[in-house]
Design an enzyme around this catalytic site. Structure first.
Site, short mmCIF file in Angstrom:
data_model
loop_
_atom_site.label_atom_id
_atom_site.label_comp_id
_atom_site.label_asym_id
_atom_site.label_seq_id
_atom_site.Cartn_x
_atom_site.Cartn_y
_atom_site.Cartn_z
N ASP A 82 90.54 35.61 10.79
CA ASP A 82 90.13 34.30 11.29
C ASP A 82 89.29 34.40 12.55
O ASP A 82 89.25 35.44 13.22
CB ASP A 82 91.34 33.41 11.53
CG ASP A 82 92.29 33.96 12.59
OD1 ASP A 82 92.48 35.20 12.63
OD2 ASP A 82 92.85 33.17 13.37
N GLU A 142 95.36 34.46 13.63
CA GLU A 142 95.58 35.16 14.89
C GLU A 142 95.13 34.34 16.09
O GLU A 142 95.71 34.46 17.18
CB GLU A 142 94.84 36.50 14.89
CG GLU A 142 95.20 37.43 16.04
CD GLU A 142 94.38 37.23 17.31
OE1 GLU A 142 94.75 37.77 18.36
OE2 GLU A 142 93.35 36.52 17.25
#
Length: 369
Positions: A82, A142
């Site tokens: 991400d 994350e």
């Protein structure tokens, strides 16, 4: 400046055997802002399942791929899929799709951390018979609160897939090994007063004024530099937010000071809290968040061999990263990846193509030796 072609609605399969910098560009071209990782996770899974030397496991939008060669050591190479949200400023180049300016690759995630993910994927394809067994971890969420972390979910759901002797997190470090990381904790200090009309202030007690000693202690505090396993970790303890008062003509009856403590990995989370409470003794204090740091573990044979292969002197990691999750599992871990961490999340996020290639070459030399 030349711009990439518009990204197709259905991205092409990932080419793991070509130029790793071009692979990084292809990853950037797939928007994967936290919560929107599914398309990229599908591409990564498809590419890994096409490699017969790997066993592949998927949990949500996290993927684990492993060799099963019976080697004496196992190394974990991890990275998140991400990114933070795309920039909104007009003309920003750190967005999607990627853009090339000569040999400089621009785009969201170029440094944090699709350059590193491209290296992981290229290694997964190239190392069919590595000298150590390998585990490749690609995880979601994350860049948001820790409770959503895909890596944390893997730890809870499938800890057996994350066993290993040494872990490398391919966060951007400019190609230098950064060992372990500082821990982080947040606190809320509340001071109390008595509300009154500001024209008759003597009838009340000002809670904002009562916070002045808290700020004075923090301002006078000398942050420590702590040696851990040969690396010097610099700590910091700061007020990061203050709030209080309800109106311009009311003496405030409450004030809150938010504090962030970045502490060296020689301390546990409980010890860090004890330190802050001792400094601010006498005040109402609550810990609101926290994550332990990670010792660098550079004395472990695999870590020492890796540092020697890279050739540059290792440095401490001042910020918190997911190496701490591996440390909690008893696995020594370091950060090592392409790109300048200071460019992460910026409107012009970029990475030199050669930095991505150099990172791949360093890991290939070590893992194939």
């Amino acid at each position: 400046m030349t711009s990439a072609f518009p990204v197709p609605s259905v991205p092409a399969p990932l080419d793991l055997a070509g130029d790793v910098a071009a692979l990084a560009a292809a990853l950037i071209d797939v928007d994967s802002v936290s919560g929107n990782e599914r398309v990229l996770a599908d591409l990564v899974e498809d590419a890994l399942r096409a490699l017969p030397h790997l066993s592949v496991h998927r949990d949500g939008d996290s993927i684990v791929a492993r060799t099963e060669l019976g080697r004496a050591e196992r190394v974990i190479l991890a990275g998140h899929l991400d990114t933070v949200p795309l920039p909104s400023a007009p003309g920003s180049r750190g967005t999607v799709p990627s853009q090339w300016d000569g040999e400089i690759l621009y785009g969201r995630g170029a440094t944090d951390m699709k350059g590193g993910v491209a290296v992981q994927l290229a290694l997964a394809a190239a190392l069919t018979a590595p000298t150590r067994d390998l585990t490749f971890v690609f995880y979601d969420h994350e860049e948001v609160e820790g409770s959503k972390s895909g890596l944390g979910r893997l730890v809870r759901n499938s800890p057996e897939l994350l066993g290993g002797d040494f872990a490398i997190l391919l966060e951007p470090t400019d190609g230098t090994v950064e060992g372990g990381c500082n821990g982080t904790s947040r606190f809320r200090v509340t001071t109390r007063g008595l509300a009154a009309h500001s024209a008759r202030a003597w009838m009340g007690s000002n809670a904002i004024h009562a916070a002045a000693p808290v700020l004075a202690r923090l301002a006078a505090h000398e942050p420590a530099t702590v040696s851990v396993d040969g690396l010097e970790y610099r700590e910091s303890l700061n007020a990061v937010r203050i709030s209080g008062g309800i109106a311009g003509n009311v003496i405030p009856d409450a004030c809150e000071v938010e504090i962030n403590y970045r502490f060296a990995p020689d301390k546990t989370l409980a010890e860090a809290e004890e330190y802050v409470r001792a400094l601010l003794e006498g005040f109402e204090i609550v810990r609101t968040d926290g994550a332990p740091g990670a010792r660098p573990g550079l004395n472990h044979p695999a870590a020492a061999a890796f540092v020697a292969a890279v050739g540059a002197a290792p440095k401490p990691k001042y910020g918190w990263t997911d190496v701490a999750r591996f440390s909690e599992l008893g696995i020594p871990a370091v950060n090592f990846g392409p790109g300048d961490a200071l460019l992460a999340h910026t409107d012009n996020e970029h990475v030199p193509a050669q930095a991505v290639r150099d990172c791949l070459d360093a890991l290939l030399r070590w893992l194939a030796a």
